[in-house]
Design a protein around this motif. Structure first.
Motif, short mmCIF file in Angstrom:
data_model
loop_
_atom_site.label_atom_id
_atom_site.label_comp_id
_atom_site.label_asym_id
_atom_site.label_seq_id
_atom_site.Cartn_x
_atom_site.Cartn_y
_atom_site.Cartn_z
N ALA A 40 -30.81 -19.81 0.72
CA ALA A 40 -30.34 -18.43 0.86
C ALA A 40 -29.57 -17.99 -0.38
O ALA A 40 -29.69 -16.83 -0.80
N ALA A 41 -28.80 -18.89 -0.95
CA ALA A 41 -28.04 -18.56 -2.17
C ALA A 41 -28.99 -18.23 -3.31
O ALA A 41 -28.78 -17.25 -4.04
N ARG A 42 -30.04 -19.03 -3.48
CA ARG A 42 -31.02 -18.75 -4.53
C ARG A 42 -31.59 -17.34 -4.36
O ARG A 42 -31.67 -16.57 -5.31
N ALA A 43 -31.99 -17.02 -3.14
CA ALA A 43 -32.58 -15.70 -2.87
C ALA A 43 -31.55 -14.58 -3.06
O ALA A 43 -31.86 -13.53 -3.64
N SER A 44 -30.33 -14.79 -2.60
CA SER A 44 -29.29 -13.77 -2.73
C SER A 44 -28.95 -13.51 -4.19
O SER A 44 -28.78 -12.37 -4.61
N PHE A 45 -28.83 -14.59 -4.97
CA PHE A 45 -28.51 -14.42 -6.39
C PHE A 45 -29.66 -13.76 -7.13
O PHE A 45 -29.45 -12.98 -8.05
N ARG A 46 -30.91 -14.05 -6.71
CA ARG A 46 -32.05 -13.37 -7.32
C ARG A 46 -31.99 -11.88 -7.04
O ARG A 46 -32.28 -11.05 -7.89
N GLU A 47 -31.61 -11.53 -5.81
CA GLU A 47 -31.60 -10.12 -5.41
C GLU A 47 -30.37 -9.37 -5.95
O GLU A 47 -30.50 -8.26 -6.46
N ARG A 104 -25.56 -14.68 5.97
CA ARG A 104 -26.47 -13.84 6.74
C ARG A 104 -27.92 -14.25 6.50
O ARG A 104 -28.71 -14.41 7.42
N ARG A 105 -28.25 -14.44 5.24
CA ARG A 105 -29.63 -14.80 4.88
C ARG A 105 -29.99 -16.20 5.41
O ARG A 105 -31.13 -16.44 5.78
N ALA A 106 -29.01 -17.11 5.42
CA ALA A 106 -29.25 -18.47 5.90
C ALA A 106 -29.27 -18.56 7.42
O ALA A 106 -29.70 -19.57 7.98
N GLY A 107 -28.77 -17.52 8.08
CA GLY A 107 -28.72 -17.54 9.54
C GLY A 107 -27.62 -18.45 10.07
O GLY A 107 -27.76 -19.04 11.15
N GLN A 150 -36.88 -21.43 -16.16
CA GLN A 150 -35.81 -20.45 -16.37
C GLN A 150 -36.35 -19.03 -16.30
O GLN A 150 -35.71 -18.14 -15.75
N GLU A 151 -37.54 -18.82 -16.85
CA GLU A 151 -38.14 -17.48 -16.79
C GLU A 151 -38.37 -17.06 -15.35
O GLU A 151 -38.21 -15.88 -14.99
N SER A 152 -38.73 -18.01 -14.49
CA SER A 152 -39.01 -17.68 -13.09
C SER A 152 -37.74 -17.50 -12.26
O SER A 152 -37.81 -17.07 -11.12
N ASP A 153 -36.59 -17.84 -12.83
CA ASP A 153 -35.33 -17.76 -12.09
C ASP A 153 -34.27 -17.13 -12.97
O ASP A 153 -33.39 -17.80 -13.50
N ARG A 154 -34.36 -15.82 -13.14
CA ARG A 154 -33.43 -15.13 -14.04
C ARG A 154 -32.00 -15.15 -13.52
O ARG A 154 -31.06 -15.10 -14.29
N ALA A 155 -31.84 -15.25 -12.19
CA ALA A 155 -30.49 -15.35 -11.64
C ALA A 155 -29.83 -16.63 -12.12
O ALA A 155 -28.66 -16.64 -12.50
N PHE A 156 -30.59 -17.73 -12.14
CA PHE A 156 -30.07 -18.99 -12.66
C PHE A 156 -29.65 -18.81 -14.13
O PHE A 156 -28.58 -19.25 -14.54
N CYS A 157 -30.49 -18.14 -14.90
CA CYS A 157 -30.18 -17.91 -16.32
C CYS A 157 -28.92 -17.08 -16.48
O CYS A 157 -28.10 -17.35 -17.35
N GLU A 158 -28.76 -16.08 -15.62
CA GLU A 158 -27.57 -15.23 -15.71
C GLU A 158 -26.32 -16.05 -15.43
O GLU A 158 -25.32 -15.95 -16.14
#
Length: 194
Positions: free
Chosen positions: A21-28, A40-43, A100-108
């Motif tokens: 959920a954290a990965r998805a939230s940080f991406r969004e 919330r996202r993890a339920g 890294q290109e596929s996970d820009r939130a990680f890069c940020e």
């Protein structure tokens, strides 16, 4: 000091749900993602998130640890399976760039939110620093990496890839990587500054 007890199966599952959920939230939401968003996202309840990660910095560090562990595991495989050390090295860095290109939130987070000292500690803990050292040493012995290259040159290259990948269409991380690799090749006769 007492050894940490392994997590129960349900606690492990909750931890994984929180990390997903954290990965998805940080991406969004990028750095604006909040622990409530993750819960919330993890339920799960926000208390469950805080039981596993006392604050957002600890949650981000866990995500960086996972990615660094993946980088290190892939680097070890490349070192073991590829006979040509230069091909192993460049292929590994290319795959790291693609992740890294596929996970820009990680890069940020890697470029803006995680202190350098934390990144270095996580890289050491996950074995990434050892992989960097092995690539440089093996490359020097094979005569394909310049004699004055150092293992800590690799995190500099990776940080550049992260910064370039984070910008999306503005930068070209592959071009950045190829320029950096040309600088590490043993064929270069220009000495690197200390």
């Amino acid at each position: 000091m007492e050894a940490a007890r392994p997590l129960r199966a349900d606690a492990r599952r909750n931890r994984e749900r929180v990390l997903d959920a954290a990965r998805a939230s940080f991406r969004e939401y990028g750095r604006n993602a909040q622990m409530d968003d993750v819960a919330r996202r993890a339920g799960v309840g926000v208390g469950t998130v805080y039981r596993h990660f006392p604050d957002k910095a600890a949650l981000v560090e866990a995500l960086v640890s996972e990615r660094f562990r993946e980088f290190a595991e892939d680097g070890r495989r490349a070192l073991e399976e590829e006979d040509d050390v230069w091909e192993a090295f460049t292929g590994w860095l290319m795959r790291c760039g693609e992740w890294q290109e596929s996970d820009r939130a990680f890069c940020e987070y890697l470029t803006n939110a995680v202190p350098h000292e934390t990144k270095a500690l996580v890289a050491e803990r996950e074995g990434l620093q050892e992989v960097d050292r092995l690539f440089i040493e093996k490359g020097k012995r094979a005569g394909v990496i310049r004699d004055d290259a150092r293992p800590d040159d690799i995190p500099l290259i990776m940080a550049g890839i992260a910064a370039t990948a984070r910008t999306g269409g503005i930068g070209n991380w592959r071009r950045h990587l190829h320029i950096a690799l040309d600088g590490l090749r043993s064929a270069s006769d220009r000495k690197l500054p200390d």
